[in-house]
Design an enzyme around this catalytic site. Structure first.
Site, PDB file in Angstrom:
ATOM      1  CG  HIS A  16      -1.963  -1.027   1.590  1.00  0.00           C
ATOM      2  ND1 HIS A  16      -3.274  -0.743   0.920  1.00  0.00           N
ATOM      3  CD2 HIS A  16      -1.746  -2.425   1.117  1.00  0.00           C
ATOM      4  CE1 HIS A  16      -3.729  -1.994   1.145  1.00  0.00           C
ATOM      5  NE2 HIS A  16      -3.000  -2.909   1.288  1.00  0.00           N
ATOM      6  CG  ASP A 122      -5.158   1.792   2.003  1.00  0.00           C
ATOM      7  OD1 ASP A 122      -4.292   1.802   1.097  1.00  0.00           O
ATOM      8  OD2 ASP A 122      -5.847   1.115   2.318  1.00  0.00           O
ATOM      9  CB  THR A 144      -3.049  -0.030  -3.206  1.00  0.00           C
ATOM     10  OG1 THR A 144      -3.847  -0.428  -2.210  1.00  0.00           O
ATOM     11  CG2 THR A 144      -2.686   1.449  -2.760  1.00  0.00           C
ATOM     12  CD  GLN A 340       7.240  -8.726  -7.867  1.00  0.00           C
ATOM     13  OE1 GLN A 340       7.595  -9.727  -7.108  1.00  0.00           O
ATOM     14  NE2 GLN A 340       6.353  -8.313  -8.228  1.00  0.00           N
ATOM     15  CD1 TRP A 358      -3.561  -2.863  -8.711  1.00  0.00           C
ATOM     16  CD2 TRP A 358      -4.665  -4.839  -9.492  1.00  0.00           C
ATOM     17  NE1 TRP A 358      -4.291  -3.000  -9.913  1.00  0.00           N
ATOM     18  CE2 TRP A 358      -4.696  -3.936 -10.427  1.00  0.00           C
ATOM     19  CE3 TRP A 358      -5.339  -6.172  -9.633  1.00  0.00           C
ATOM     20  CZ2 TRP A 358      -5.254  -4.323 -11.586  1.00  0.00           C
ATOM     21  CZ3 TRP A 358      -5.865  -6.560 -10.875  1.00  0.00           C
ATOM     22  CH2 TRP A 358      -6.014  -5.411 -11.820  1.00  0.00           C
ATOM     23  CD  GLU A 363       5.724  -4.443  -9.114  1.00  0.00           C
ATOM     24  OE1 GLU A 363       6.180  -5.481  -9.128  1.00  0.00           O
ATOM     25  OE2 GLU A 363       5.405  -3.526  -8.173  1.00  0.00           O
ATOM     26  CB  ALA A 378      -5.273 -10.090   0.753  1.00  0.00           C
TER      27      ALA A 378
END
Ligand SMILES: O=c1ccn([C@@H]2O[C@H](COP(=O)(O)OP(=O)(O)O[C@H]3O[C@H](CO)[C@@H](O)[C@H](O)[C@H]3O)[C@@H](O)[C@H]2O)c(=O)[nH]1
Length: 466
Positions: A16, A122, A144, A340, A358, A363, A378
């Protein structure tokens, strides 16, 4: 003159906070009237975020950070059934602290000539909406995750007026969620919705969304055309601005990361043929148990593809089968926390076995690397469903896997899914992902859809540029 201030309130976890800071960068770059204050709440077990903030801070001019004092009675994960109820509780307890800081910013003499024009928080911080309504500030949410997730929350708020019961995972129920083309099987909903306290937290959040002045999404009309367009034509819901993809193109520092290993990985990748390496990574919180580690290792041995595996386990050791590292020597690399984005950006990488967080999805779409879906926790099961069934942008390994249930996925299944994604000839998914990659890159350029959505947001908050 930067005389307009926005206050950002992210949830303090990697998934986040990082996109929040990249949104800050986007707004600052796109409008020279803006400056931003980020309130950093202190969640137990997330102290590595301070390292992140310190390292990224200098690259974010016109952004300042204010630490929210740590709660005296900071809740611990495990005090609730679901992680979502825990985060909800954490947010609620932070309300008085955040209120004090917002009040002191508003009365600060430093603000000379600068006007605070709104809060961007958020979605877990939606319970703070009334704090800022008290002081007459508009409240925006930066979600997000996907537009599909927002559609699911809108459906949830609607359902609550007719049915207040938690969902039953194995009921076989199919849900008609506006914003989804296909009926959504109940077993891809977030785990929290099968638990009393998680359901309760989600319903409260879902019902608070209409109080927001607008919702920024880390998605784009190119990624989720059906859902985003539907929100654009919704008159009785806050405005939705699809400003994504937003991510940090530089690898994030992390205490678990070994920089020597990072250099070794990148050097090794340089020597591999194009699109020949599959990357496996399960997010910032994905720790695997021994039996699962063994099946993944088995799958990697069977498939014979080159690989990089970002492995973090729940046990003290790496739980790898005996002799595994010797048998795959030269063909595969195993690391802890991985760089990553650098890996996904490398031309040698041709596939990504992902937990479908997400950020990982945006990405991989940006870099044109097709995903094999293996959701863990989640809202990742819904994201996996979205990618495979709605958008045809991923290869299915699992859609409804849940790491907490300790199910084991067999090495044979993992082998088959990796072979499928790495098959370069005639792969429709690969072609679609490459097309989306081009489209989302264009979308963020001046005049593109995400650029224009950002501009529209800025105009709605601070007005048209003179
Ligand atoms: O070894 C690693 C592991 C992760 N990352 C980065 O960490 C982020 C992980 O984000 P994400 O893929 O979204 O996963 P989570 O950390 O699990 O994110 C949480 O937040 C997301 C955004 O709301 C949700 O979609 C997820 O389900 C939720 O678990 C990404 O930027 C990765 O590039 C690394 O750089 N190296």
């Amino acid at each position: 003159m930067r005389n307009t201030e926005l206050i950002f309130i992210p949830t303090p976890t990697v998934g986040h906070l990082v996109p929040f800071l990249e949104l800050a960068r986007r707004l600052i770059d796109q409008d020279d009237r803006i400056r931003i204050t980020v309130l950093v709440m202190k969640l137990q077990g997330q102290s590595h975020l301070d390292t992140y903030v310190n390292s990224i801070g200098p690259s974010l001019p016109f952004v300042r950070f204010i630490d929210v004092p740590e709660l005296e009675d900071n809740p611990t994960l495990g005090s609730t059934q679901s992680a979502e109820a825990f985060v909800y509780d954490f947010t609620e307890r932070n309300i008085p602290l955040v209120r004090n800081i917002v009040m002191s910013i508003l009365s600060s003499p430093e603000l000379d000539g600068v006007k605070v024009k709104g809060i961007v928080a958020d979605f877990f911080c939606l319970p703070m909406v009334d704090v800022v309504k008290d002081v007459n500030l508009p409240f925006y949410v930066f979600l997000t995750t996907s537009s599909g997730f927002l559609a699911m929350l809108q459906y949830l708020a609607d359902r609550q007026s007719k049915d207040t019961s938690v969902f039953v995972r194995d009921s076989g129920e199919m849900l008609s969620i506006p914003g989804f083309v296909n009926p959504v099987p109940v077993n891809v909903l977030p785990t929290a919705l099968f638990m009393e306290d998680g359901y309760d937290a989600y319903v409260k959040l879902a019902m608070l969304f209409p109080k927001a002045n607008g919702i920024l999404l880390n998605s784009s009309v190119d990624i989720e055309p059906y859902s985003v367009n539907r929100f654009s034509s919704e008159k009785s819901y806050p405005s939705v601005y699809a400003v994504g993809p937003i991510f940090n193109p530089k690898a994030q520092p992390h205490p678990d990361q070994d920089l020597g290993v990072r250099d070794e990985l990148m050097k090794w990748l340089d020597e591999q043929p194009e699109a020949s390496v599959v990357f496996l990574c399960f997010g910032s919180m994905g720790r695997l148990k021994g039996p699962l580690v063994k099946e993944i290792a088995h799958g990697l041995e069977l498939c014979r593809h080159r690989f990089i595996w970002s492995l973090r386990t729940e046990e003290d050791d790496d739980s790898l089968p005996e002799g595994f590292l010797d048998r795959v020597k030269g063909r595969g690399m195993v690391c802890g926390w991985s760089p990553q984005v650098e890996i996904l950006d490398h031309k040698a990488v041709g596939g990504f076995v992902s937990h479908c967080g997400w950020n990982s999805i945006v990405e991989s779409l940006w870099f044109g690397v097709p995903i094999v879906t293996w959701p863990m926790y989640a809202e990742q099961q819904l994201n996996a469903f979205l990618l495979v069934k709605e958008l045809k942008l991923a290869v299915e390994l699992k859609l409804d896997y849940r790491v907490r249930r300790d199910e084991v996925v067999s090495g044979n299944e993992i082998d088959a899914a990796i072979r499928c994604v790495m098959n370069k000839d005639g792969s429709l998914v690969r072609k679609r992902v490459m097309d989306i990659s081009q489209m989302v890159r264009r979308a963020t350029l001046n005049g593109g859809s995400s650029y224009l959505a950002t501009e529209k947001f800025l105009q709605d908050v601070i007005g048209v540029k003179p």
